[in-house]
Design an enzyme around this catalytic site. Structure first.
Site, PDB file in Angstrom:
ATOM      1  CD  GLU A  90      46.305  21.132  31.881  1.00  0.00           C
ATOM      2  OE1 GLU A  90      47.091  21.863  32.015  1.00  0.00           O
ATOM      3  OE2 GLU A  90      44.921  21.361  32.035  1.00  0.00           O
ATOM      4  CB  THR A 111      36.692  11.347  13.213  1.00  0.00           C
ATOM      5  OG1 THR A 111      36.571  10.952  12.179  1.00  0.00           O
ATOM      6  CG2 THR A 111      36.412  12.780  13.519  1.00  0.00           C
ATOM      7  CE  LYS A 113      32.787  11.268  10.471  1.00  0.00           C
ATOM      8  NZ  LYS A 113      33.913  12.220  11.224  1.00  0.00           N
ATOM      9  NE  ARG A 118      31.045   9.388  19.207  1.00  0.00           N
ATOM     10  CZ  ARG A 118      30.573   9.776  17.943  1.00  0.00           C
ATOM     11  NH1 ARG A 118      30.888  11.078  17.322  1.00  0.00           N
ATOM     12  NH2 ARG A 118      29.953   8.849  17.259  1.00  0.00           N
TER      13      ARG A 118
HETATM   14  N1  DSN Z   1      28.905  14.724  11.753  1.00  0.00           N
HETATM   15  C1  DSN Z   1      29.747  14.117  10.792  1.00  0.00           C
HETATM   16  C2  DSN Z   1      29.389  13.530   9.808  1.00  0.00           C
HETATM   17  O1  DSN Z   1      28.140  12.800   9.965  1.00  0.00           O
HETATM   18  O2  DSN Z   1      29.975  13.411   8.609  1.00  0.00           O
HETATM   19  C3  DSN Z   1      30.859  15.211  10.233  1.00  0.00           C
HETATM   20  O3  DSN Z   1      31.283  15.917  11.554  1.00  0.00           O
END
Ligand code: DSN
Length: 428
Positions: free
Chosen positions: A62, A232, A235, A241
């Site tokens: 922390e 995020t 992606k 993740r």
């Molecule tokens: N669940 C994600 C998506 O599929 O776009 C966004 O948070």
């Protein structure tokens, strides 16, 4: 059995807990045997997965590097500093916070830093392409804050910029948010900056979907324009993740305090190490070529599906995803998702702008190219995939036994055998 892409020691897991070991193998098998077209997913590298499966998961840390609430943080400090510096350099940002556990956590920090309960945010409506955390009634963001929503223009199906400006002037929001989960087109960040300045709002860009294209220098960056950019890391970016944010120096203290201690406790140091690895991967020429290919593939998929009567909203895409209106082929989104799944094609139903259906039925599908591009597929394969999607969703019945589902699955198998998602698990 040696499975380097499972993390530290798959053999130990297999011997102690064969049930969970089988789940890990089963998921690799699922990834290897079907086409993954969910726009928000990708396939991270063995290096990222190795960092995730490490003893860094043990450490409480922390605080921030050099300012922790626990002893023994000198090693994990190195990981977090690497992640911060690489993130700043990759995105050309003044400041980075790599501790958010997810995109939603990063978004919470933005509310925490700039808003009091009851304050107003202007953001894109969820059914028009926005996100749950942008003020929907079922989320903390809509329960605790006053959310005003803009949508898309009826003709272009792209962001209704006139509406954004009108609502901003009418409601004088504390924050204006650009970004969402189903926006196929580039966003005009300069426009949002001008409007935010005119009404004295913070400009927040939720770049979760497209930050990987920015990192790969394939599309323009929101970073020079926005006060804060959340994202995020799993992606198009292809990391673990998780989430992160970058911001202008003047907001660094407020956002750091909002991430910890306001919204989160101990950071996940194994995930932060994996983010550092990922940011290094994304600085390479290979990753830049990948990002450009993702867009070329998404555009080909959109065009080829459109030629089969599965209309892309906005007429196409500039990014990694396209949104398709199924009304022309008289299939619902829910049926399409089920029929595609039965044939080995994983995609998701999605509301289209002004959708007459309920969200859990929907009139559209969202299709993304990040995974198939990671597998090495190109535009010729996208033409084949569009044909497979069309056949599966217009002729299948949602069962794997249907002859069309079986025919399509055989062709899917041929494709994924030529372009495997991960190496075949090996004994030894
Ligand atoms: N669940 C994600 C998506 O599929 O776009 C966004 O948070």
């Amino acid at each position: 059995m040696s499975q380097p892409y499972f993390g530290a020691d798959y053999a130990a897991l297999q011997s102690f807990d064969p049930e969970v070991a089988d789940v890990l193998l089963g998921e690799v098998d699922r990834l290897r045997s079907g086409l993954q077209l969910i726009a928000s997913e990708n396939m991270s590298s063995p290096a990222v997965i190795a960092a995730l499966g490490s003893t860094l998961t043990n450490k409480y840390a922390e605080g921030y590097p050099g300012r922790r609430y626990y002893g023994g943080c000198e090693v994990v400090d190195v990981a977090e500093n690497l992640a911060i510096e690489r993130c700043k350099s990759l995105l050309g940002a003044d400041h980075a916070n790599v501790q958010p556990h997810s995109g939603a956590s990063a978004n919470q920090a933005v509310y925490g830093a700039f808003m009091q309960p009851g304050d107003t945010i202007l953001a894109m409506a969820l059914p028009m392409g926005g996100h749950l955390t942008h003020g929907t009634k079922v989320s903390f963001s809509g329960k605790w804050f006053n959310a005003v929503h803009y949508g898309v223009d009826k003709n272009t199906e792209d962001i209704d910029y006139d509406e954004v400006e009108r609502l901003a002037k009418e409601h004088k929001p504390k924050i204006i948010c650009a970004g969402g989960s189903a926006i196929p087109r580039l966003i005009d960040f300069e426009f949002f900056r001008r409007v935010a300045d005119e009404v004295g709002a913070i400009l927040w860009v939720d770049a979760a979907h497209f930050i990987g294209l920015v990192a790969g220098q394939a599309i323009p960056s929101p970073v020079p324009h926005a006060d804060v950019v959340t994202f995020t890391t799993h992606k198009v970016l292809r990391g673990p993740r998780s989430g992160a944010l970058v911001c202008k120096e003047e907001h660094a203290k407020a956002l750091d305090k909002a991430v910890f201690p306001m919204m989160q406790g101990g950071p996940q140091m194994h995930t932060i190490a994996a983010k550092a690895v990922n940011f290094k991967e994304c600085a390479s020429a290979d990753y830049q070529a990948y990002a450009k290919q993702v867009i070329a593939n998404a555009q080909q998929l959109a065009t080829s599906l459109g030629e089969k009567g599965i209309r892309p909203t906005t007429g196409g895409t500039d990014t990694h995803l396209s949104l398709h209106d199924l009304q022309g082929v008289q299939v619902t989104g829910a049926d399409a998702e089920k029929r595609a799944d039965a044939a080995g094609i994983v995609l998701n139903k999605n509301a289209i702008p002004f959708d007459p259906q309920k969200p859990n039925v929907a009139s559209g599908i969202r299709v993304g190219a990040p995974c198939v591009t990671t597998q090495g597929m190109g535009t010729e394969e996208m033409k084949v995939i569009a044909d497979l999607i069309h056949r599966a969703i217009t002729q299948g019945d949602g069962t794997a036994e249907h002859s069309v589902a079986q025919d399509v699955r055989a062709e899917v198998t041929d494709l994924v055998t030529r372009f495997p998602a991960y190496p075949e698990p090996t004994a030894g």
